[in-house]
Design an enzyme around this catalytic site. Structure first.
Site: not given
Length: 365
Positions: A144-146, A169, A173
């Protein structure tokens, strides 16, 4: 576009983890249409993994489903050695930010421990392959870009942006990404990583923004907007994401990361406004029309990242991928799918999620 190192025609047997979830289920369906490969799918079938997402796939002769946990070493080892995949796409993950605030342990178990367990099993299997099979083998990790944290009003994430996760989260990741990179650098396992922006489209679990707003609007319930609604995300139609995964798997360079974005930055309020206009158009007799009257501003999420934006120049220039859907065309297709598949929504929500606000455990208002 074909490239000199495109190995997609040689991939043969693919193991997908998390293939009954939103992205995973759409990717399995994509493979069934586009690849002709033998497919094995392992999924734990938590709240976000549903066999209903794969209705019509389960009886195909080239498809096999295994109900299992990627953090269970015995299950993973047995599956890999029995199925003998020529590539693996790891999509299994706990991915809902609000749930990570309420219960981070599940995110560490699946996203960190599960990725570690998978890497250990894959590396042991890969080492035993003959030289030709080792050369062709790929392990693609979907992320993810998060992991990059929060942007201000300008700029975009590139593959070299330092990691700065801010939620349980995104931290889990980020840890999984680092593990995958370590197995490439330390052991030579031919890994690939994709970091994507916010996905939307068919089969998305209804606690995510777009399906939640659609289903709430259909029921005449409030449409909750966190804070001012000014938080910005880059929106990527899930079918475009599936195509990107396939391109990276077939033609990406081992050890590399590829950012995947939709070129569709919108504030949460803009997304909801567009949804309301589409619903007004498609449901002219709805009692809640105009649907914008249902907008309700609520307390913001803790540590809510302000803006994400993806620079997808690398995958575009090196692999020839770019999104085919605009935000407008993708959102229209998404709304129409949910309007036509309310039965799917009822089944996947039964007993697990009733539309309540998540992400507030132990956080003061």
């Amino acid at each position: 576009m074909n490239t000199a190192n495109d190995i997609s025609s040689d991939l043969g047997r693919i193991l997908v983890t998390g293939g009954a979830g939103f992205v995973g289920g759409n990717f399995v369906r994509y493979l069934m249409r586009e690849s002709g490969m033998q497919i094995a799918n392992i999924d734990l079938l938590t709240y976000a993994g549903n066999l209903e997402t794969l209705a019509g796939v389960e009886d195909e002769p080239n498809y096999r489903f295994v109900h299992g946990d990627i953090a269970d070493a015995r299950t993973v080892n047995c599956l890999i050695r029995d199925f003998r995949p020529s590539c693996i796409v790891n999509i299994a993950a706990e991915s809902h930010v609000d749930r990570s605030i309420d219960g981070p342990a599940a995110f560490v178990r699946t996203n960190v421990n599960g990725t570690y367990c998978l890497l250990e099993a894959v590396a042991a299997y890969w080492r035993e392959l003959d030289e030709s099979a080792r050369e062709r083998f790929r392990f693609l990790h979907v992320s993810t870009d998060e992991v990059y944290g929060s942007l201000g009003d300008t700029g975009a994430f590139t593959e070299t942006t330092p990691y700065a996760p801010r939620s349980p989260y995104s931290a889990s990741k980020a840890a999984s990404d680092h593990l995958v990179q370590a197995w490439w650098h330390t052991y030579g396992l031919p890994t690939l990583i994709t970091n994507c922006s916010n996905n939307y489209g068919p089969y998305q679990y209804p606690e995510k923004l777009i399906p939640l707003m659609i289903l709430n609007a259909l029921s005449g319930k409030p449409l909750p907007i966190y804070g001012t609604g000014g938080n910005v995300r880059d929106w990527l139609y899930v079918e475009d994401h599936c195509h990107a995964i396939w391109r990276v798997l077939g033609a990406g360079t081992p050890g590399e990361t590829y950012n995947v974005g939709g070129n569709s930055e919108r504030t949460n309020l803009e997304v909801t406004d567009t949804l309301c206009m589409l619903l007004d158009e498609l449901l002219p007799d709805a009692p809640s029309r105009p649907h914008r009257q249902l907008l309700t501003f609520v307390d913001d999420r803790p540590a809510h990242d302000w803006r994400y934006a993806i620079d997808a120049a690398k995958i575009r220039t090196e692999l020839g991928w770019q999104p085919e859907e605009t935000f407008e065309s993708g959102l229209r297709a998404t709304v129409q799918w949910y309007l036509e598949n309310t039965a799917w929504c009822d089944v996947v929500k039964s007993g697990s999620y009733g539309g309540e606000r998540l992400g507030l455990k132990d956080v003061e208002s």
